[in-house]
Design an enzyme around this catalytic site. Structure first.
Site, mmCIF file in Angstrom:
data_model
loop_
_atom_site.group_PDB
_atom_site.id
_atom_site.type_symbol
_atom_site.label_atom_id
_atom_site.label_comp_id
_atom_site.label_asym_id
_atom_site.label_seq_id
_atom_site.Cartn_x
_atom_site.Cartn_y
_atom_site.Cartn_z
ATOM 1 N N LYS A 110 0.833 -1.204 0.000
ATOM 2 C CA LYS A 110 0.000 0.000 0.000
ATOM 3 C C LYS A 110 0.868 1.255 0.000
ATOM 4 C CE LYS A 110 -4.272 -1.950 1.552
ATOM 5 N NZ LYS A 110 -4.827 -2.687 2.669
ATOM 6 N N LYS A 190 -3.662 -10.994 -8.758
ATOM 7 C CA LYS A 190 -4.669 -11.399 -7.764
ATOM 8 C C LYS A 190 -5.901 -10.493 -7.889
ATOM 9 C CE LYS A 190 -4.866 -9.662 -3.615
ATOM 10 N NZ LYS A 190 -4.913 -9.312 -2.190
ATOM 11 N N LYS A 193 -9.831 -5.340 -5.032
ATOM 12 C CA LYS A 193 -10.468 -4.027 -5.215
ATOM 13 C C LYS A 193 -9.430 -2.994 -5.635
ATOM 14 C CE LYS A 193 -13.257 -5.215 -1.504
ATOM 15 N NZ LYS A 193 -13.366 -5.226 -0.062
HETATM 16 P P1 TYM Z 1 -10.548 -8.470 2.777
HETATM 17 O O1 TYM Z 1 -11.785 -7.735 3.122
HETATM 18 O O2 TYM Z 1 -9.527 -7.800 1.940
HETATM 19 O O3 TYM Z 1 -10.911 -9.809 2.048
HETATM 20 C C1 TYM Z 1 -11.856 -10.699 2.619
HETATM 21 C C2 TYM Z 1 -11.427 -12.129 2.348
HETATM 22 O O4 TYM Z 1 -11.355 -12.367 0.947
HETATM 23 C C3 TYM Z 1 -10.112 -12.983 0.642
HETATM 24 N N1 TYM Z 1 -9.698 -12.602 -0.724
HETATM 25 C C4 TYM Z 1 -9.292 -13.479 -1.647
HETATM 26 N N2 TYM Z 1 -9.175 -14.823 -1.624
HETATM 27 C C5 TYM Z 1 -8.735 -15.433 -2.756
HETATM 28 N N3 TYM Z 1 -8.422 -14.757 -3.907
HETATM 29 C C6 TYM Z 1 -8.526 -13.408 -3.964
HETATM 30 N N4 TYM Z 1 -8.231 -12.764 -5.099
HETATM 31 C C7 TYM Z 1 -8.969 -12.706 -2.804
HETATM 32 N N5 TYM Z 1 -9.193 -11.395 -2.517
HETATM 33 C C8 TYM Z 1 -9.631 -11.359 -1.237
HETATM 34 C C9 TYM Z 1 -9.150 -12.450 1.685
HETATM 35 O O5 TYM Z 1 -8.019 -13.272 1.818
HETATM 36 C C10 TYM Z 1 -10.022 -12.449 2.921
HETATM 37 O O6 TYM Z 1 -10.042 -13.725 3.521
HETATM 38 N N6 TYM Z 1 -7.724 -8.297 6.833
HETATM 39 C C11 TYM Z 1 -8.880 -8.947 6.268
HETATM 40 C C12 TYM Z 1 -10.140 -8.722 7.077
HETATM 41 C C13 TYM Z 1 -10.019 -9.132 8.492
HETATM 42 C C14 TYM Z 1 -9.953 -10.476 8.971
HETATM 43 C C15 TYM Z 1 -9.854 -10.363 10.397
HETATM 44 C C16 TYM Z 1 -9.970 -11.720 8.365
HETATM 45 C C17 TYM Z 1 -9.953 -8.304 9.570
HETATM 46 N N7 TYM Z 1 -9.857 -9.034 10.703
HETATM 47 C C18 TYM Z 1 -9.765 -11.495 11.188
HETATM 48 C C19 TYM Z 1 -9.889 -12.854 9.170
HETATM 49 C C20 TYM Z 1 -9.791 -12.731 10.568
HETATM 50 C C21 TYM Z 1 -9.076 -8.375 4.879
HETATM 51 O O7 TYM Z 1 -8.603 -7.335 4.552
HETATM 52 O O8 TYM Z 1 -9.885 -9.054 4.117
#
Ligand code: TYM
Length: 321
Positions: A110, A190, A193
């Site tokens: 980022k 990947k 967003k």
């Molecule tokens: P976030 O909101 O970016 O994404 C949510 C979930 O989607 C998965 N993901 C993907 N999996 C496979 N291929 C992709 N291209 C792809 N893009 C997104 C992410 O790996 C995620 O599982 N930090 C986390 C949110 C969070 C969280 C937590 C997760 C906050 N606290 C505690 C688990 C436990 C996040 O930014 O996810």
């Protein structure tokens, strides 16, 4: 066994979110005590408009419910409805080396993209560790991009246990499914967003299908066999299609005589049809906003109760109580 995962309400959900986290979470709710939440504190690191944050939060709630989150089996809540998570984050911060956070890829990526490195972005993994550890979570289904954050979480749990006694915090395990650990985006990176390469989970039909039709392909003439390696169409089609349809698409690549446009049409249809039942459920949920409010209020209460059991234990262990 407690299963926990969270998603950020930082924009429209996409197919990567679904296969990386939501679908495994929905499956796992059958096998244990599931806690799923909307990470709205985390989303503050990228969403600055309060109305937008509220709207994305509500939309995420509806979307996850539409995808099969079962409120009889899972506790579903907003992260900010359990503000105790900030207290645990502080306790974890006190044992967290700065160097551990400096190594985190998502922070470095980022910053490299020009996003100003505020403290929230830097401390993001500590809050995520608190999300997980506050509920004594055993299993955390996530996509591969969260693997390092889970390592930080385990590291911090280990440091707390070492300093204050084994069993102060439960050591969690990530669940990262091999076939959808990294769902590719429409440009081969990947799906994310922030890369602007997503297929929406619940988009408008025409523009969503158009995105598929714009997937870049090479210039192999129609009559020639098409390469199957490095294809962007095949790995996406794999997610939506059964074995027979997938085998057919591979065979048609190898045979030649069929153009990429035809393959993309098949992909667009498979993608659209796959989410049809979820779209129907989503329409119903959107017509019943009271239900969603009720679910989140009930979830907040249960989550807070569970959180306080753990936090009381931690407060005693560290000398705050
Ligand atoms: P976030 O909101 O970016 O994404 C949510 C979930 O989607 C998965 N993901 C993907 N999996 C496979 N291929 C992709 N291209 C792809 N893009 C997104 C992410 O790996 C995620 O599982 N930090 C986390 C949110 C969070 C969280 C937590 C997760 C906050 N606290 C505690 C688990 C436990 C996040 O930014 O996810």
């Amino acid at each position: 066994m407690r299963i926990l995962t969270g998603l950020q309400p930082s924009g429209k959900l996409h197919v990567g979110n679904y296969f990386g986290a939501m679908e495994p979470a929905v499956k796992l709710q059958e096998e244990g005590d599931a806690f799923y939440f909307i990470a709205n504190y985390h989303a503050m690191t990228s969403v600055r408009n309060p109305d937008e944050l509220r709207e994305y939060t509500r939309e995420l709630a509806v979307d996850f419910l539409a995808c099969g989150l079962d409120t009889k089996k899972a506790v579903f809540f907003r992260q900010s409805d359990v503000p105790e998570v900030n207290e645990l984050a502080w306790i974890l911060s006190s044992v967290c080396p700065v160097s551990l956070l400096e190594k985190c890829h998502s922070y470095k990526d980022k910053v490299a993209k020009g996003i100003s490195p505020n403290h929230g972005l830097f401390a993001y993994p500590v809050l995520m560790a608190a999300d997980i550890l506050l509920y004594d979570s055993n299993l955390v289904p996530v996509g591969k991009d969260q693997k390092q954050h889970l390592e930080v979480t385990r590291d911090l749990a280990g440091k707390i246990n070492e300093a204050y006694g084994e069993g102060t915090l439960v050591m969690p395990e990530p669940i990262i499914r091999e076939n959808s650990a990294v769902v590719p985006g429409l440009d081969g990176q990947k799906m994310s967003k922030s890369y602007n390469n997503t297929l929406p989970l619940f988009g408008v039909e025409k523009p969503s299908k158009k995105l598929v039709m714009k997937i870049p392909t090479d210039s192999t003439p129609v009559e020639d066999p098409k390469p199957t390696e490095d294809s962007l169409i095949l790995p996406l089609f794999r997610l939506f299609a059964d074995d027979a349809a997938y085998a057919q698409l591979v065979a048609d690549h190898e045979k030649g005589g069929i153009g990429y446009g035809d393959f993309k049409k098949r992909l667009a249809e498979a993608y659209w049809d796959y989410f049809a039942p979820m779209r129907a459920r989503r329409e119903e949920l959107m017509a019943d906003p009271g239900f969603v409010d009720q679910v989140l209020a009930g979830g907040a209460e249960k989550a807070r109760e569970a959180a306080n059991v753990v936090l009381d234990r931690v407060r005693k262990a560290v000398g705050l109580a």
